[in-house]
Scaffold this active site. Structure first.
Site, PDB file in Angstrom:
ATOM      1  N   ASN A  59     -64.731  23.195  -0.177  1.00 55.69           N
ATOM      2  CA  ASN A  59     -63.282  23.188  -0.321  1.00 55.69           C
ATOM      3  C   ASN A  59     -62.897  21.750  -0.653  1.00 55.69           C
ATOM      4  O   ASN A  59     -62.910  20.886   0.229  1.00 55.69           O
ATOM      5  CB  ASN A  59     -62.607  23.644   0.972  1.00 55.69           C
ATOM      6  CG  ASN A  59     -61.105  23.558   0.908  1.00 55.69           C
ATOM      7  OD1 ASN A  59     -60.524  23.158  -0.091  1.00 55.69           O
ATOM      8  ND2 ASN A  59     -60.456  23.935   1.997  1.00 55.69           N
ATOM      9  N   ARG A  86     -60.237  20.297  -0.924  1.00 53.48           N
ATOM     10  CA  ARG A  86     -59.105  19.776  -0.154  1.00 53.48           C
ATOM     11  C   ARG A  86     -59.493  19.394   1.272  1.00 53.48           C
ATOM     12  O   ARG A  86     -58.706  18.789   1.999  1.00 53.48           O
ATOM     13  CB  ARG A  86     -57.981  20.812  -0.123  1.00 53.48           C
ATOM     14  CG  ARG A  86     -57.366  21.036  -1.485  1.00 53.48           C
ATOM     15  CD  ARG A  86     -56.260  22.079  -1.500  1.00 53.48           C
ATOM     16  NE  ARG A  86     -55.615  22.293  -0.231  1.00 53.48           N
ATOM     17  CZ  ARG A  86     -55.152  23.453   0.190  1.00 53.48           C
ATOM     18  NH1 ARG A  86     -55.277  24.523  -0.557  1.00 53.48           N
ATOM     19  NH2 ARG A  86     -54.561  23.565   1.348  1.00 53.48           N
ATOM     20  N   CYS A  87     -60.705  19.743   1.681  1.00 52.69           N
ATOM     21  CA  CYS A  87     -61.171  19.489   3.050  1.00 52.69           C
ATOM     22  C   CYS A  87     -61.960  18.182   3.107  1.00 52.69           C
ATOM     23  O   CYS A  87     -62.961  18.014   2.409  1.00 52.69           O
ATOM     24  CB  CYS A  87     -62.036  20.657   3.510  1.00 52.69           C
ATOM     25  SG  CYS A  87     -62.813  20.400   5.115  1.00 52.69           S
ATOM     26  N   ARG A  88     -61.513  17.274   3.971  1.00 50.12           N
ATOM     27  CA  ARG A  88     -62.170  15.975   4.094  1.00 50.12           C
ATOM     28  C   ARG A  88     -63.637  16.119   4.501  1.00 50.12           C
ATOM     29  O   ARG A  88     -64.521  15.478   3.933  1.00 50.12           O
ATOM     30  CB  ARG A  88     -61.427  15.111   5.121  1.00 50.12           C
ATOM     31  CG  ARG A  88     -62.067  13.740   5.337  1.00 50.12           C
ATOM     32  CD  ARG A  88     -61.317  12.913   6.366  1.00 50.12           C
ATOM     33  NE  ARG A  88     -61.164  13.571   7.648  1.00 50.12           N
ATOM     34  CZ  ARG A  88     -62.052  13.510   8.641  1.00 50.12           C
ATOM     35  NH1 ARG A  88     -63.159  12.831   8.493  1.00 50.12           N
ATOM     36  NH2 ARG A  88     -61.825  14.131   9.778  1.00 50.12           N
TER      37      ARG A  88
END
Length: 75
Positions: free
Chosen positions: A10, A12-14
């Site tokens: 993902n 958008r996931c750090r």
């Protein structure tokens, strides 16, 4: 022949970005599956859970709002 690691990513996931960066820095050729674009089937999820020997509840993100609202009282 060795196949490199596969990451269900993902962007958008750090933590997902950090994991991908780590694998790339280690020199792995990584297969990236963006699971928001390529939806996993229940069969896919079952196979993954069997590979890592975990139950669905063990990988559930219990700090998410939807979990707290709908399911937290089930445990």
């Amino acid at each position: 022949m060795f196949k490199g690691p596969k990451i269900y990513h993902n962007p958008r996931c750090r933590k997902s970005r950090e994991a991908l960066n780590y694998l790339n820095e280690c020199g792995y050729s990584v297969e990236i599956i963006k699971y928001f674009e390529t939806k996993l089937t229940s069969k896919d999820i079952s196979k993954l859970l069997n590979k890592i020997n975990l139950k669905p509840i063990e990988i559930t993100r219990k700090n998410e709002i939807i979990w707290k609202k709908k399911f937290s009282k089930m445990n």
